[in-house]
Scaffold this active site. Structure first.
Site, mmCIF file in Angstrom:
data_model
loop_
_atom_site.group_PDB
_atom_site.id
_atom_site.type_symbol
_atom_site.label_atom_id
_atom_site.label_comp_id
_atom_site.label_asym_id
_atom_site.label_seq_id
_atom_site.Cartn_x
_atom_site.Cartn_y
_atom_site.Cartn_z
ATOM 1 N N GLY A 63 0.827 -1.199 0.000
ATOM 2 C CA GLY A 63 0.000 0.000 0.000
ATOM 3 C C GLY A 63 0.861 1.249 0.000
ATOM 4 O O GLY A 63 1.132 1.828 1.061
ATOM 5 N N SER A 88 -1.729 -4.000 -6.579
ATOM 6 C CA SER A 88 -1.851 -5.303 -7.239
ATOM 7 C C SER A 88 -2.031 -6.387 -6.184
ATOM 8 O O SER A 88 -1.595 -6.232 -5.037
ATOM 9 C CB SER A 88 -0.599 -5.613 -8.053
ATOM 10 O OG SER A 88 -0.472 -4.690 -9.103
ATOM 11 N N GLU A 110 13.417 -3.591 -3.979
ATOM 12 C CA GLU A 110 12.410 -3.930 -4.965
ATOM 13 C C GLU A 110 12.822 -3.501 -6.373
ATOM 14 O O GLU A 110 12.414 -4.088 -7.350
ATOM 15 C CB GLU A 110 11.070 -3.292 -4.563
ATOM 16 C CG GLU A 110 9.922 -3.592 -5.485
ATOM 17 C CD GLU A 110 9.677 -5.081 -5.730
ATOM 18 O OE1 GLU A 110 10.393 -5.914 -5.166
ATOM 19 O OE2 GLU A 110 8.785 -5.389 -6.518
#
Lengths: 311, 381
Positions: B130, B164, B247
């Protein structure tokens, strides 16, 4: 895998950088270019310090040679470093009498170092040949592209010792690795002088390098140069397999087009002058981009090596 | 500088490739065409990740005390390359093992580690992230979702967007504002929120990228227990930055692009086009772009393995990965021609996944800002 230099590599790089700080640099390149001369003194200093043999010496190899070639290009050395220190030893098995020039059979166009070379490595189909060039063989050609150039008469390109089966592929591959290493050295210098320029040059009350339109294009150039640098190093470490060698040359040649355009764009008219150093490296990018058929040929070589070997 | 793999790493890759040949079913292409968020791929990922976990491969780069094997970052990168190039059979769980787990390990309490890490390393939990909000995309620190401490819980109000995997997720890694008076980087916190809490509503945003790819998530008076807080109150930006650093190179997009190129070439060969020098030139160009991205990613893995502080090299690698994916995606359509019009065709599937490359995990322009500032040292405005 280790992206940091080993202690030996660090020592090699430090010593070559120190030597280049004394014997090379853009000012010397400009001086020699005005007379169309080759830097015999730098060649001798490199040989005296043992760098001529680095590709085949104890504790070093072609990767270290490629690193040194990149450093020499970055310092704008007017010597045939790639051909002499990397290509010749890897293709002929030993260093050849320098300066070494590289040419393709059937191509009568001027080549880098054509009027100064003592040895010519000739790519003739699947075979490489080494030719001794008696003084006066090559005809000097005035060139605006940063290297002393010369044209060698087709008649002088006959004969010479064949370096055996497979030597042609070997020559093409190491030539590409050397090209990539030299392109990367020149591109790093182009970017460095441009970053310095746009950080100082003020318009509209601020450094032009603070505009995002400038920053993003230089950032993208940096991404392309970094990638090309690692590809060249990996190709050298792997021993120049056809695919890796062509990949490095393809990526570096494509990057060079961008780096040339953008660094000249951002240095404005100043970048075109002989007063500013950019041209010392940027014009060389174009000379290097022409060799071995240029970016299109490198890219086709990547595809052929990967997907249609032997076709 | 050297580019060799250890015999152990080479053996692992061989073993993994052999395992995948057996573990991916004949209809894997059909299963994976909807993308990692599709129902089919999520369902498949549960069984598949459990099998990876049984072999000790899913989280091998974690410490052995927490479900890992103390393996190197290289080992995990090999896993990522082989899985991404096959359409990511881990589904959304690649996020868990790449950065959610490591972030909990680094900033979490022992109690949080015990609660979350065993499930992640067993391969049977799904998470979502989020971060983005309607008014906070590239300018992430403009986010407004509030989490105000009231007694033994945080009262969460706000919304997240472009999320997602949220329809399947059991937890959300939620970046929110815990100090209502704060602005920008200060006053942010991370909550590990169970998605089962009352007051969370999810709305799918249909898109051309893939099934169930984007969602909006609404938090209305959600009471998240205080022990959901990761790290300290106000430490949210530090934690998120650390996680994003991981990431940015976590997804081996270059490996998928490179594999796709090999597939395209076979298609071109079948159609007798491989003798076309113009096509060869474009294929060679795209291949070189993928290779550059591979090495630039390896460089970041090398830094991570050496536990060096994050640098702009992660941004460089991310930009290079985007260039690689775009180059291959464009070529995919060109090589496939009209066949690409069919949903789920090889070229179309790749194109659909590749089109988000310049936007996901920070727009390319933001990456370039960071490269310009940190790597090149260009002056700020």
């Amino acid at each position: 895998v280790d992206f940091d230099p080993s202690e030996e590599q660090r020592a090699i790089l430090e010593s070559v950088e120190a030597l280049l700080a004394r014997h090379a640099g853009p000012r010397r390149a400009i001086e020699l270019a005005a007379k169309g001369e080759y830097d015999t003194a730098l060649d001798r200093a490199l040989a005296d310090a043992g760098f001529a043999e680095i590709a085949r010496s104890d504790g070093a190899g072609p990767l270290e040679a490629a690193l040194v070639v990149e450093s020499i290009a970055r310092a704008a050395g007017v010597v045939a470093a790639g051909a002499g220190m990397l290509v010749a030893p890897q293709v002929a098995g030993s260093a050849l009498a320098g300066p070494v020039a590289l040419a393709r059979a059937g191509d009568a166009a001027p080549i880098r170092f054509g009027a100064h070379a003592r040895t010519l490595l000739l790519l003739d189909g699947g075979e490489a040949r080494a030719l001794d060039l008696p003084p006066g063989t090559g005809e000097p050609v005035r060139s605006n592209f940063g290297f002393p150039a010369g044209r060698i008469d087709a008649a002088a390109l006959r004969g010479g010792a064949s370096l055996g089966r497979g030597s042609g592929e070997r020559l093409a591959a190491w030539w590409r690795v050397a090209l990539a290493a030299e392109l990367v050295g020149c591109m790093r210098a182009c970017l460095a002088v441009t970053v310095e320029y746009v950080s100082k040059r003020r318009q509209f009350g601020r450094p032009i390098g603070s505009f995002q339109g400038v920053q993003h294009r230089l950032a993208e150039c940096a991404v392309l140069v970094e990638g090309s640098g690692w590809l060249a190093r990996e190709a050298a470490w792997l021993g120049a397999p056809a695919e890796a060698a062509a990949t490095a040359a393809a990526q570096a040649s494509a990057a060079a087009a961008r780096v040339f355009t953008d660094t000249h764009q951002f240095t404005g008219s100043m970048g075109f002058t002989r007063e500013h150093d950019l041209h010392v490296w940027s014009m060389r990018l174009q000379a290097l981009r022409l060799e071995l058929g240029g970016v299109g040929a490198h890219r086709r070589a990547v595809a052929e090596a990967r997907w249609t070997p032997g076709a | 500088v050297e580019f060799g793999w250890s015999p152990d790493d080479l053996a692992f890759r061989r073993e993994l490739v052999a395992f995948l040949a057996e573990a991916l079913p004949p209809d894997w292409e059909e299963i994976s065409k909807g993308g990692p968020g599709s129902d089919a791929q999520v369902a498949f990922s549960r069984g598949f990740c459990a099998r990876l976990a049984e072999r000790g491969w899913l989280t091998q780069h974690w410490p052995s005390a927490w479900g890992g094997r103390d393996a190197s970052s290289w080992r995990h990168a090999i896993l990522g390359e082989e899985l991404w190039s096959r359409g990511e059979p881990r589904g959304p769980q690649y996020m868990n093992v790449n950065w959610i787990g490591p972030t909990i390990l680094r900033f979490g309490t022992d109690e949080q580690r015990r609660r979350h890490l065993p499930r992640i390393s067993a391969g049977n939990v799904l998470w979502c992230q989020g971060f983005s909000e309607p008014e906070a995309g590239s300018d992430l620190v403009a986010l407004r979702t509030l989490a105000v401490r009231e007694g033994d819980h945080y009262l969460v109000n706000g919304s997240k967007i472009w999320t997602s995997y949220v329809n399947h997720a059991e937890f959300c890694f939620l970046l929110c504002r815990s100090d209502p008076e704060s602005s920008r980087h200060r006053g942010l916190s991370v909550l590990l929120v169970p998605m089962s809490l009352p007051g969370i509503e999810v709305r799918e945003i249909p898109s051309v990228v893939g099934e169930r790819y984007f969602h909006e998530v609404f938090f209305t008076e959600v009471a998240a227990p205080a022990d959901c807080l990761l790290g300290e109150e106000g430490q949210g930006w530090e934690i998120a930055s650390w996680a994003l650093q991981y990431e940015r190179v976590g997804a081996a997009r270059y490996a998928r692009a490179a594999r796709m190129l090999d597939v395209l070439v076979e298609e071109a060969r079948r159609r007798g086009r491989l003798s076309d020098p113009m096509l060869l030139e474009k294929l060679g160009e795209a291949r070189a772009t993928c290779e550059a991205a591979r090495l630039l990613t390896y460089r970041v893995i090398d830094q991570r393995e050496k536990a060096l502080p994050p640098t702009a090299d992660a941004n460089v690698a991310r930009i290079a990965g985007t260039l690689a994916e775009r180059a291959v995606a464009d070529l995919a359509l060109e090589v496939s021609g009209g066949e690409a019009l069919a949903y789920g065709s090889v070229a179309e599937s790749h194109f659909r996944m590749a089109m988000t490359a310049g936007v996901a995990i920070g727009a390319t322009e933001i990456q370039m800002n960071l490269v310009a500032g940190r790597l090149l040292g260009l002056p700020r405005e």
